[in-house]
Write an enzyme that holds these catalytic residues in place. Sequence first.
Site, short mmCIF file in Angstrom:
data_model
loop_
_atom_site.label_atom_id
_atom_site.label_comp_id
_atom_site.label_asym_id
_atom_site.label_seq_id
_atom_site.Cartn_x
_atom_site.Cartn_y
_atom_site.Cartn_z
N GLN A 49 -3.66 -7.01 -6.73
CA GLN A 49 -3.70 -8.19 -5.47
C GLN A 49 -5.69 -7.13 -5.37
O GLN A 49 -5.67 -5.46 -4.93
CB GLN A 49 -3.37 -7.77 -4.46
CG GLN A 49 -3.61 -8.12 -2.61
CD GLN A 49 -2.99 -8.16 -2.24
OE1 GLN A 49 -2.61 -6.99 -1.63
NE2 GLN A 49 -2.22 -9.38 -0.98
N CYS A 83 1.20 -1.11 -0.12
CA CYS A 83 -0.27 0.09 -0.05
C CYS A 83 0.83 1.11 -0.02
O CYS A 83 1.88 1.01 0.78
CB CYS A 83 -0.36 0.20 1.80
SG CYS A 83 -1.89 -1.57 1.38
N TYR A 137 -7.71 -8.81 6.92
CA TYR A 137 -8.62 -8.10 6.23
C TYR A 137 -9.78 -8.81 5.99
O TYR A 137 -9.74 -10.68 5.92
CB TYR A 137 -7.99 -7.63 4.91
CG TYR A 137 -6.97 -5.88 5.14
CD1 TYR A 137 -7.32 -5.02 6.03
CD2 TYR A 137 -5.73 -6.93 5.13
CE1 TYR A 137 -6.03 -4.27 6.48
CE2 TYR A 137 -4.34 -6.43 5.32
CZ TYR A 137 -5.04 -4.55 5.78
OH TYR A 137 -4.30 -3.79 6.33
C1 FNR Z 1 2.97 -3.79 2.81
N1 FNR Z 1 2.36 -5.10 3.48
C2 FNR Z 1 0.77 -5.78 2.46
N2 FNR Z 1 0.55 -7.13 2.29
C3 FNR Z 1 -0.11 -7.31 1.49
O1 FNR Z 1 -1.30 -8.48 1.25
N3 FNR Z 1 -0.67 -5.99 0.81
C4 FNR Z 1 -0.35 -4.77 1.13
O2 FNR Z 1 -1.27 -3.58 0.11
C5 FNR Z 1 0.54 -4.52 1.98
N4 FNR Z 1 1.07 -2.81 2.26
C6 FNR Z 1 2.09 -3.21 2.54
C7 FNR Z 1 3.03 -1.68 2.39
C8 FNR Z 1 4.10 -1.63 2.92
C9 FNR Z 1 4.50 -0.18 3.67
C10 FNR Z 1 4.54 -2.65 3.26
C11 FNR Z 1 6.58 -2.62 3.95
C12 FNR Z 1 4.19 -4.08 3.55
C13 FNR Z 1 3.32 -6.40 3.38
C14 FNR Z 1 4.25 -7.30 2.33
O3 FNR Z 1 3.19 -7.41 1.31
C15 FNR Z 1 5.28 -7.95 2.56
O4 FNR Z 1 4.51 -9.63 2.99
C16 FNR Z 1 5.87 -7.83 4.04
O5 FNR Z 1 6.98 -6.51 4.10
C17 FNR Z 1 6.67 -8.57 4.16
O6 FNR Z 1 7.92 -8.84 3.28
P1 FNR Z 1 9.43 -8.27 3.23
O7 FNR Z 1 8.75 -6.54 3.92
O8 FNR Z 1 9.62 -8.67 4.70
O9 FNR Z 1 10.08 -8.74 2.13
#
Ligand code: FNR
Length: 356
Positions: free
Chosen positions: A101, A27, A183
Amino acid sequence: TNNVQLFSPFTLRALTFKNRMVMSPMCQYSAVDGFANNWHLVHLGSRAVGGAALIMQEATAVSPEGRISAGDLGIWKDEHIEKFREICTFINDQGSVAGIQLAHAGRKASFMPPWEGDEQVMSGPGSWQTVAPSPLPFKPQHKTPVELDDQEIARITTDFVRAAERALAAGFRVIEIHAAHGYLVHQFLSPLSNLRKDAYGGSFENRTRFLLQIVHAVRQVWPEGLPLFVRISATDWTTGGWDLEQSVELAKLLRETGTDLVDVSSGGNVPDAVIPAGPGYQVDFAAAVRQQSGMATGAVGIITSAGQAEEILVSGRADLVFMGREMLRNPYFPLHAAKELGVETPWPDQYLRAKR
Ligand code: FNR
């Protein structure tokens, strides 16, 4: 040229990914009325320039009340398609695949962007009535969501279908249904957030009905040749909640319903869970789902180096590696990973003079 798994192609249905690196959906809280803008184009586009095979756009709401925050992207009206088409064209022109997504936040909607406090907006602009399987707030100080009735459940299912049709028109080639992180869909899956006594609550079969219904309906409009992913939280990290065993059973049902890959995350449905977050802490969940259900999986969560990502694939624990924050730190991660692993990979022509 080599047998590095991270740079081996991967095919699902009629779509081939050029390597195994996915930009995880994140996001940006930067949309107005759901519309994408140049922030999203540059944010997503630069990761395509950086060489990720699949760029998964952030949680994109299927209805206005399904947004986490007022700044979320949306795909609930045809007017949203135009800017998404520009973004998809750019991503696809780089040899990457544009994915989206599709999401509904349920009781965890009507939030502030994290940099403004990461709390629910209780009144005024950015505040709206939330909905959920049961009238249980996520935290005691939150709004009590309105319990969805059958008709509203059917309408939200249709919202996912219409969103999928718009996504296709925009040029996305992968859809991921967001069933993780507490969610709406996860709220149905977990007995901690779903206390319904009807066909959508109680037994495992009933709690998984909403998700399977969405996947089944979306599959009717999503082309046979294009993959459909589902992101799940493999566990609520608390006793009496959703867990890995149920995730494995769910994956088997998702497979029969036309899902091609399960993207395995965890947590988010209860505020007090203790999560032992560390390097690769969710990878074993992806491995268990893959080995016990036969479903292709994506691993995610604190995967930050080429060697770590390669090892996940070599050990057969996942088929794709999703990377979030590391891709924020370094949009060109895949190009650097190639160098590190000794793989010859194409760079954008415009950047060739910088290639080492
Ligand atoms: C996320 N994450 C996330 N997951 C998801 O399913 N939909 C989303 O829109 C979001 N939004 C989001 C925004 C931000 C700024 C972060 C940092 C994370 C979770 C992300 O996709 C991921 O699963 C986690 O951040 C863990 O992976 P990393 O960051 O350790 O590689």
